[in-house]
Design an enzyme around this catalytic site. Structure first.
Site, PDB file in Angstrom:
ATOM      1  N   GLY A 192      -3.881 -29.515 -16.240  1.00 58.59           N
ATOM      2  CA  GLY A 192      -2.507 -29.988 -16.273  1.00 58.59           C
ATOM      3  C   GLY A 192      -2.428 -31.472 -16.546  1.00 58.59           C
ATOM      4  O   GLY A 192      -3.363 -32.230 -16.257  1.00 58.59           O
ATOM      5  N   THR A 193      -1.275 -31.884 -17.101  1.00 62.10           N
ATOM      6  CA  THR A 193      -1.059 -33.290 -17.416  1.00 62.10           C
ATOM      7  C   THR A 193       0.381 -33.454 -17.881  1.00 62.10           C
ATOM      8  O   THR A 193       1.113 -32.467 -18.024  1.00 62.10           O
ATOM      9  CB  THR A 193      -2.028 -33.759 -18.520  1.00 62.10           C
ATOM     10  OG1 THR A 193      -1.937 -35.163 -18.667  1.00 62.10           O
ATOM     11  CG2 THR A 193      -1.674 -33.121 -19.851  1.00 62.10           C
ATOM     12  N   THR A 194       0.781 -34.676 -18.136  1.00 60.35           N
ATOM     13  CA  THR A 194       2.056 -34.943 -18.802  1.00 60.35           C
ATOM     14  C   THR A 194       1.836 -36.072 -19.798  1.00 60.35           C
ATOM     15  O   THR A 194       1.303 -37.124 -19.440  1.00 60.35           O
ATOM     16  CB  THR A 194       3.153 -35.359 -17.809  1.00 60.35           C
ATOM     17  OG1 THR A 194       3.288 -34.361 -16.802  1.00 60.35           O
ATOM     18  CG2 THR A 194       4.484 -35.512 -18.532  1.00 60.35           C
TER      19      THR A 194
ATOM     20  N   LYS B  96      -5.431 -41.363 -20.452  1.00 56.30           N
ATOM     21  CA  LYS B  96      -5.336 -40.309 -21.468  1.00 56.30           C
ATOM     22  C   LYS B  96      -4.712 -40.813 -22.770  1.00 56.30           C
ATOM     23  O   LYS B  96      -4.450 -40.023 -23.675  1.00 56.30           O
ATOM     24  CB  LYS B  96      -4.522 -39.135 -20.934  1.00 56.30           C
ATOM     25  CG  LYS B  96      -5.054 -38.565 -19.626  1.00 56.30           C
ATOM     26  CD  LYS B  96      -4.102 -37.529 -19.065  1.00 56.30           C
ATOM     27  CE  LYS B  96      -4.464 -37.174 -17.640  1.00 56.30           C
ATOM     28  NZ  LYS B  96      -3.466 -36.272 -17.023  1.00 56.30           N
TER      29      LYS B  96
END
Length: 216
Positions: A17-19, A50
């Site tokens: 998961g990430t945004t 990131k």
């Protein structure tokens, strides 16, 4: 003999998961991400950056498998350096996007990564592209990762074309903060890079500087 213990967890797919976010403004682009890296329910890195450099004025933000995404970045950044030397001028943003698109499509069965690419060049100015599954789509703003599902409404209602640099930074910060607040796989600090004709400027937002919103 005792039966072998259940080993489904060994072969089970690990969720990540990430945004990530990227947006155009009048004169450039902003690209950013949260910093949490997860493997299933475990947080394996709290402060991973990131947002990665592909060239001086071309950056990307990563989602999906961290190993796959970083491998793509290594390959494309190398190709962009060679391309710039060969052409005798900085590469166009589209050149980087095309290389990412081709690589992701060629190895679509092997790679599990989604990159948002943003940058500035002398021909087209500030640009934002999505490359999911080998696509090449230019957008005024783009969001991705598990946290993006929590902020589509905010992004659609808040983004406006022709924003100033300050407005775009606020938009990106608030979007990431909202996603980090709701998505358990997103969190940590906020990394942002602003790219204009003058170059790239990075920013890290931590602690109390991260926008706060209502919590019941």
């Amino acid at each position: 003999m005792d039966e072998a213990p259940d080993s489904e967890w060994i072969t089970a797919e690990i969720s990540t998961g990430t945004t990530i976010i990227a947006a155009e403004f009048d004169g450039g682009v902003v690209i950013g991400s949260d910093s949490r890296v997860t493997a299933g329910e475990a947080i394996v890195n709290r402060v991973m950056d990131k947002v990665c450099r592909l060239h001086d004025k071309i950056y990307c933000s990563l989602s999906g498998s961290a190993a796959d995404a970083q491998a793509i970045v290594d390959i494309i950044s190398y190709q962009m350096e060679l391309h710039g030397v060969h052409m005798g001028q900085p590469p166009l943003v589209r050149a980087a996007v095309t290389c990412v698109k081709d690589l992701c499509y060629k190895y679509k069965e092997e790679l599990s990564a989604h990159l948002l690419i943003a940058g500035w060049d002398h021909k087209y100015g500030g640009q934002v592209y999505g490359t999911l599954g080998g696509m090449m789509i230019r957008q005024q703003f783009a969001i991705g990762g598990s946290g993006s599902s929590y902020i589509y409404g905010f992004a659609d209602s808040t983004f406006k074309p022709g924003m100033t640099k300050e407005e775009c930074l606020k938009f990106a910060k608030c979007a990431l903060a909202l996603a980090m607040n709701r998505d358990g796989s997103s969190g940590g600090v906020i990394y942002l890079v602003t790219i204009t004709s003058k170059g790239a400027e990075d920013m890290i937002i931590t602690g109390k500087d991260i926008p706060q919103f209502y919590e019941d």
